[in-house]
Motif scaffolding. Structure first.
Motif, PDB file in Angstrom:
ATOM      1  N   GLU A   4      37.384  12.863  13.746  1.00 26.01           N
ATOM      2  CA  GLU A   4      36.985  11.584  14.343  1.00 26.01           C
ATOM      3  C   GLU A   4      36.710  10.559  13.259  1.00 26.01           C
ATOM      4  O   GLU A   4      36.162  10.871  12.207  1.00 26.01           O
ATOM      5  CB  GLU A   4      35.728  11.763  15.202  1.00 26.01           C
ATOM      6  CG  GLU A   4      35.978  12.517  16.477  1.00 26.01           C
ATOM      7  CD  GLU A   4      34.732  12.566  17.328  1.00 26.01           C
ATOM      8  OE1 GLU A   4      33.918  11.631  17.271  1.00 26.01           O
ATOM      9  OE2 GLU A   4      34.578  13.555  18.048  1.00 26.01           O
ATOM     10  N   THR A   5      37.088   9.328  13.529  1.00 25.70           N
ATOM     11  CA  THR A   5      36.804   8.239  12.618  1.00 25.70           C
ATOM     12  C   THR A   5      35.327   7.883  12.735  1.00 25.70           C
ATOM     13  O   THR A   5      34.811   7.744  13.839  1.00 25.70           O
ATOM     14  CB  THR A   5      37.655   7.005  12.985  1.00 25.70           C
ATOM     15  OG1 THR A   5      39.018   7.391  12.980  1.00 25.70           O
ATOM     16  CG2 THR A   5      37.425   5.882  12.013  1.00 25.70           C
ATOM     17  N   PRO A   6      34.634   7.756  11.598  1.00 23.88           N
ATOM     18  CA  PRO A   6      33.215   7.386  11.692  1.00 23.88           C
ATOM     19  C   PRO A   6      33.078   5.983  12.281  1.00 23.88           C
ATOM     20  O   PRO A   6      33.982   5.158  12.150  1.00 23.88           O
ATOM     21  CB  PRO A   6      32.731   7.425  10.242  1.00 23.88           C
ATOM     22  CG  PRO A   6      33.955   7.334   9.406  1.00 23.88           C
ATOM     23  CD  PRO A   6      35.092   7.884  10.224  1.00 23.88           C
ATOM     24  N   PRO A   7      31.948   5.720  12.936  1.00 24.50           N
ATOM     25  CA  PRO A   7      31.755   4.382  13.496  1.00 24.50           C
ATOM     26  C   PRO A   7      31.705   3.352  12.374  1.00 24.50           C
ATOM     27  O   PRO A   7      31.342   3.670  11.239  1.00 24.50           O
ATOM     28  CB  PRO A   7      30.413   4.475  14.225  1.00 24.50           C
ATOM     29  CG  PRO A   7      29.725   5.636  13.612  1.00 24.50           C
ATOM     30  CD  PRO A   7      30.786   6.572  13.127  1.00 24.50           C
ATOM     31  N   PRO A   8      32.083   2.117  12.687  1.00 21.71           N
ATOM     32  CA  PRO A   8      32.019   1.084  11.658  1.00 21.71           C
ATOM     33  C   PRO A   8      30.576   0.851  11.223  1.00 21.71           C
ATOM     34  O   PRO A   8      29.635   1.055  11.982  1.00 21.71           O
ATOM     35  CB  PRO A   8      32.588  -0.159  12.341  1.00 21.71           C
ATOM     36  CG  PRO A   8      32.503   0.113  13.799  1.00 21.71           C
ATOM     37  CD  PRO A   8      32.519   1.593  13.971  1.00 21.71           C
ATOM     38  N   CYS A  76      27.922   7.529  19.032  1.00 23.54           N
ATOM     39  CA  CYS A  76      29.057   7.850  19.924  1.00 23.54           C
ATOM     40  C   CYS A  76      29.763   6.588  20.413  1.00 23.54           C
ATOM     41  O   CYS A  76      30.569   6.655  21.340  1.00 23.54           O
ATOM     42  CB  CYS A  76      28.620   8.695  21.108  1.00 23.54           C
ATOM     43  SG  CYS A  76      27.858  10.251  20.627  1.00 23.54           S
ATOM     44  N   GLY A  77      29.447   5.429  19.861  1.00 22.69           N
ATOM     45  CA  GLY A  77      30.126   4.196  20.255  1.00 22.69           C
ATOM     46  C   GLY A  77      29.853   3.783  21.683  1.00 22.69           C
ATOM     47  O   GLY A  77      30.648   3.074  22.298  1.00 22.69           O
ATOM     48  N   ASP A  78      28.711   4.223  22.245  1.00 20.92           N
ATOM     49  CA  ASP A  78      28.456   3.949  23.663  1.00 20.92           C
ATOM     50  C   ASP A  78      27.598   2.714  23.894  1.00 20.92           C
ATOM     51  O   ASP A  78      26.942   2.593  24.913  1.00 20.92           O
ATOM     52  CB  ASP A  78      27.826   5.169  24.339  1.00 20.92           C
ATOM     53  CG  ASP A  78      26.473   5.560  23.752  1.00 20.92           C
ATOM     54  OD1 ASP A  78      26.080   4.973  22.731  1.00 20.92           O
ATOM     55  OD2 ASP A  78      25.835   6.449  24.323  1.00 20.92           O
ATOM     56  N   GLY A  79      27.615   1.786  22.973  1.00 27.12           N
ATOM     57  CA  GLY A  79      26.870   0.551  23.150  1.00 27.12           C
ATOM     58  C   GLY A  79      26.583  -0.116  21.817  1.00 27.12           C
ATOM     59  O   GLY A  79      27.076   0.306  20.770  1.00 27.12           O
ATOM     60  N   VAL A  80      25.778  -1.157  21.874  1.00 29.97           N
ATOM     61  CA  VAL A  80      25.506  -1.993  20.710  1.00 29.97           C
ATOM     62  C   VAL A  80      23.999  -2.159  20.545  1.00 29.97           C
ATOM     63  O   VAL A  80      23.264  -2.287  21.520  1.00 29.97           O
ATOM     64  CB  VAL A  80      26.148  -3.389  20.899  1.00 29.97           C
ATOM     65  CG1 VAL A  80      25.835  -4.309  19.739  1.00 29.97           C
ATOM     66  CG2 VAL A  80      27.645  -3.270  21.100  1.00 29.97           C
ATOM     67  N   ARG A  81      23.554  -2.165  19.287  1.00 31.57           N
ATOM     68  CA  ARG A  81      22.169  -2.508  18.954  1.00 31.57           C
ATOM     69  C   ARG A  81      22.212  -3.777  18.114  1.00 31.57           C
ATOM     70  O   ARG A  81      22.996  -3.878  17.168  1.00 31.57           O
ATOM     71  CB  ARG A  81      21.478  -1.395  18.170  1.00 31.57           C
ATOM     72  CG  ARG A  81      20.031  -1.757  17.807  1.00 31.57           C
ATOM     73  CD  ARG A  81      19.369  -0.624  17.048  1.00 31.57           C
ATOM     74  NE  ARG A  81      18.076  -1.010  16.539  1.00 31.57           N
ATOM     75  CZ  ARG A  81      16.911  -0.744  17.125  1.00 31.57           C
ATOM     76  NH1 ARG A  81      16.880  -0.084  18.272  1.00 31.57           N
ATOM     77  NH2 ARG A  81      15.780  -1.116  16.574  1.00 31.57           N
ATOM     78  N   VAL A  82      21.362  -4.724  18.469  1.00 32.72           N
ATOM     79  CA  VAL A  82      21.276  -5.989  17.759  1.00 32.72           C
ATOM     80  C   VAL A  82      19.836  -6.171  17.294  1.00 32.72           C
ATOM     81  O   VAL A  82      18.902  -5.914  18.055  1.00 32.72           O
ATOM     82  CB  VAL A  82      21.696  -7.166  18.665  1.00 32.72           C
ATOM     83  CG1 VAL A  82      21.500  -8.500  17.959  1.00 32.72           C
ATOM     84  CG2 VAL A  82      23.138  -7.004  19.132  1.00 32.72           C
ATOM     85  N   GLU A  83      19.685  -6.619  16.043  1.00 34.25           N
ATOM     86  CA  GLU A  83      18.363  -6.881  15.486  1.00 34.25           C
ATOM     87  C   GLU A  83      18.331  -8.283  14.897  1.00 34.25           C
ATOM     88  O   GLU A  83      19.297  -8.701  14.242  1.00 34.25           O
ATOM     89  CB  GLU A  83      18.037  -5.889  14.366  1.00 34.25           C
ATOM     90  CG  GLU A  83      18.036  -4.447  14.798  1.00 34.25           C
ATOM     91  CD  GLU A  83      17.848  -3.473  13.647  1.00 34.25           C
ATOM     92  OE1 GLU A  83      17.698  -2.276  13.931  1.00 34.25           O
ATOM     93  OE2 GLU A  83      17.849  -3.905  12.463  1.00 34.25           O
TER      94      GLU A  83
END
Length: 137
Positions: A4-8, A76-83
Protein backbone atom coordinates in the motif's frame (compact mmCIF):
# COMPACT_ATOMS: atom_id res chain seq x y z
CA UNK A 1 5.21 -7.10 2.72
CA UNK A 2 2.69 -4.28 2.47
CA UNK A 3 2.41 -2.77 -1.02
CA UNK A 4 0.00 0.00 0.00
CA UNK A 5 1.10 3.53 -0.74
CA UNK A 6 1.58 5.50 2.48
CA UNK A 7 -0.82 8.39 2.97
CA UNK A 8 0.43 11.77 1.82
CA UNK A 9 2.19 13.89 4.41
CA UNK A 10 0.18 16.64 6.07
CA UNK A 11 0.35 19.96 4.29
CA UNK A 12 0.60 23.28 6.05
CA UNK A 13 0.84 26.95 5.26
CA UNK A 14 1.38 30.04 7.38
CA UNK A 15 -0.85 33.10 6.95
CA UNK A 16 -0.28 36.62 8.15
CA UNK A 17 -2.85 38.64 10.08
CA UNK A 18 -4.55 40.19 7.04
CA UNK A 19 -7.90 39.91 5.29
CA UNK A 20 -6.61 38.13 2.21
CA UNK A 21 -5.47 35.23 4.39
CA UNK A 22 -8.99 33.78 4.69
CA UNK A 23 -9.62 33.35 0.94
CA UNK A 24 -6.02 32.14 0.55
CA UNK A 25 -6.60 29.50 3.27
CA UNK A 26 -9.80 28.37 1.54
CA UNK A 27 -7.97 28.05 -1.79
CA UNK A 28 -5.11 26.12 -0.17
CA UNK A 29 -7.57 23.72 1.48
CA UNK A 30 -9.53 23.18 -1.74
CA UNK A 31 -6.32 22.58 -3.73
CA UNK A 32 -4.96 20.15 -1.14
CA UNK A 33 -8.21 18.18 -0.99
CA UNK A 34 -8.32 17.97 -4.80
CA UNK A 35 -4.70 16.75 -4.89
CA UNK A 36 -5.60 14.05 -2.38
CA UNK A 37 -8.76 13.07 -4.27
CA UNK A 38 -11.05 14.09 -1.40
CA UNK A 39 -14.38 15.07 -2.91
CA UNK A 40 -17.23 13.84 -0.74
CA UNK A 41 -17.02 16.42 2.04
CA UNK A 42 -14.70 18.95 0.43
CA UNK A 43 -17.25 21.77 0.62
CA UNK A 44 -17.82 21.12 4.35
CA UNK A 45 -14.07 21.11 5.00
CA UNK A 46 -13.47 24.32 3.04
CA UNK A 47 -16.33 26.09 4.80
CA UNK A 48 -14.99 25.02 8.22
CA UNK A 49 -11.48 26.16 7.22
CA UNK A 50 -12.94 29.55 6.31
CA UNK A 51 -14.69 29.84 9.68
CA UNK A 52 -11.63 28.84 11.73
CA UNK A 53 -9.32 31.12 9.72
CA UNK A 54 -11.73 34.01 10.24
CA UNK A 55 -11.95 33.28 13.98
CA UNK A 56 -8.17 33.09 14.23
CA UNK A 57 -7.80 36.49 12.59
CA UNK A 58 -10.57 38.14 14.59
CA UNK A 59 -9.91 36.61 18.00
CA UNK A 60 -6.69 34.58 18.13
CA UNK A 61 -3.87 36.25 16.24
CA UNK A 62 -2.11 39.10 18.02
CA UNK A 63 -0.94 42.05 15.89
CA UNK A 64 2.19 41.25 13.91
CA UNK A 65 1.58 37.51 14.06
CA UNK A 66 -0.27 34.96 11.95
CA UNK A 67 -1.75 31.48 12.00
CA UNK A 68 -0.72 28.09 10.70
CA UNK A 69 -3.20 25.96 8.76
CA UNK A 70 -2.43 22.22 8.68
CA UNK A 71 -4.40 19.59 6.75
CA UNK A 72 -3.86 15.85 7.03
CA UNK A 73 -5.64 12.66 6.10
CA UNK A 74 -7.03 10.51 8.89
CA UNK A 75 -5.67 6.96 9.20
CA UNK A 76 -6.75 4.67 6.37
CA UNK A 77 -7.62 7.75 4.29
CA UNK A 78 -11.14 7.81 5.72
CA UNK A 79 -11.35 11.54 6.28
CA UNK A 80 -9.50 14.78 6.93
CA UNK A 81 -8.13 16.51 10.02
CA UNK A 82 -7.63 20.27 9.92
CA UNK A 83 -5.78 22.34 12.51
CA UNK A 84 -5.50 26.10 12.89
CA UNK A 85 -2.63 27.12 15.18
CA UNK A 86 -2.53 30.64 16.62
CA UNK A 87 -0.58 32.35 19.39
CA UNK A 88 -3.48 34.19 21.01
CA UNK A 89 -4.95 33.52 24.40
CA UNK A 90 -8.40 32.30 25.30
CA UNK A 91 -10.28 29.16 24.41
CA UNK A 92 -13.08 29.37 21.86
CA UNK A 93 -16.44 27.81 22.65
CA UNK A 94 -19.56 27.15 20.64
CA UNK A 95 -22.03 29.96 21.32
CA UNK A 96 -25.53 29.03 22.33
CA UNK A 97 -27.89 29.30 19.39
CA UNK A 98 -30.34 32.18 19.55
CA UNK A 99 -33.94 31.00 19.95
CA UNK A 100 -34.93 32.96 16.84
CA UNK A 101 -32.25 31.16 14.80
CA UNK A 102 -30.30 34.32 14.03
CA UNK A 103 -26.98 33.14 15.54
CA UNK A 104 -24.22 33.17 12.95
CA UNK A 105 -21.33 31.96 15.11
CA UNK A 106 -18.62 30.26 13.06
CA UNK A 107 -17.93 27.63 15.70
CA UNK A 108 -21.60 26.72 15.75
CA UNK A 109 -21.30 26.01 12.03
CA UNK A 110 -18.11 23.99 12.54
CA UNK A 111 -19.76 21.99 15.33
CA UNK A 112 -22.65 21.14 12.98
CA UNK A 113 -20.58 20.27 9.89
CA UNK A 114 -17.58 18.49 11.40
CA UNK A 115 -17.70 15.03 12.94
CA UNK A 116 -15.44 16.16 15.79
CA UNK A 117 -13.79 19.41 16.81
CA UNK A 118 -11.88 20.73 19.75
CA UNK A 119 -9.24 23.02 21.17
CA UNK A 120 -5.79 22.01 22.35
CA UNK A 121 -3.59 24.36 24.35
CA UNK A 122 -0.07 25.08 23.21
CA UNK A 123 2.54 27.59 24.29
CA UNK A 124 1.86 30.22 23.20
CA UNK A 125 -1.76 30.01 22.11
CA UNK A 126 -3.91 27.13 20.98
CA UNK A 127 -4.83 24.75 18.18
CA UNK A 128 -8.45 24.64 17.04
CA UNK A 129 -9.04 21.47 15.06
CA UNK A 130 -11.81 19.52 13.37
CA UNK A 131 -12.23 16.20 11.60
CA UNK A 132 -14.56 15.26 8.77
CA UNK A 133 -14.83 11.59 7.91
CA UNK A 134 -15.42 10.28 4.44
CA UNK A 135 -19.11 10.14 3.51
CA UNK A 136 -20.83 6.79 3.66
CA UNK A 137 -21.45 5.20 0.27
Amino acid sequence: MNNETPPPSPRERFYRRERRSVPAARAFARETLADWGVRGRADDVVLCVSELATNALLHGVPPGRGFLLRLGLLPCGDGVRVEVHDSGGGAPAVPLADPDGSDEGGLLLVSELADKWGVTEREPGKVVWFECGAPAD
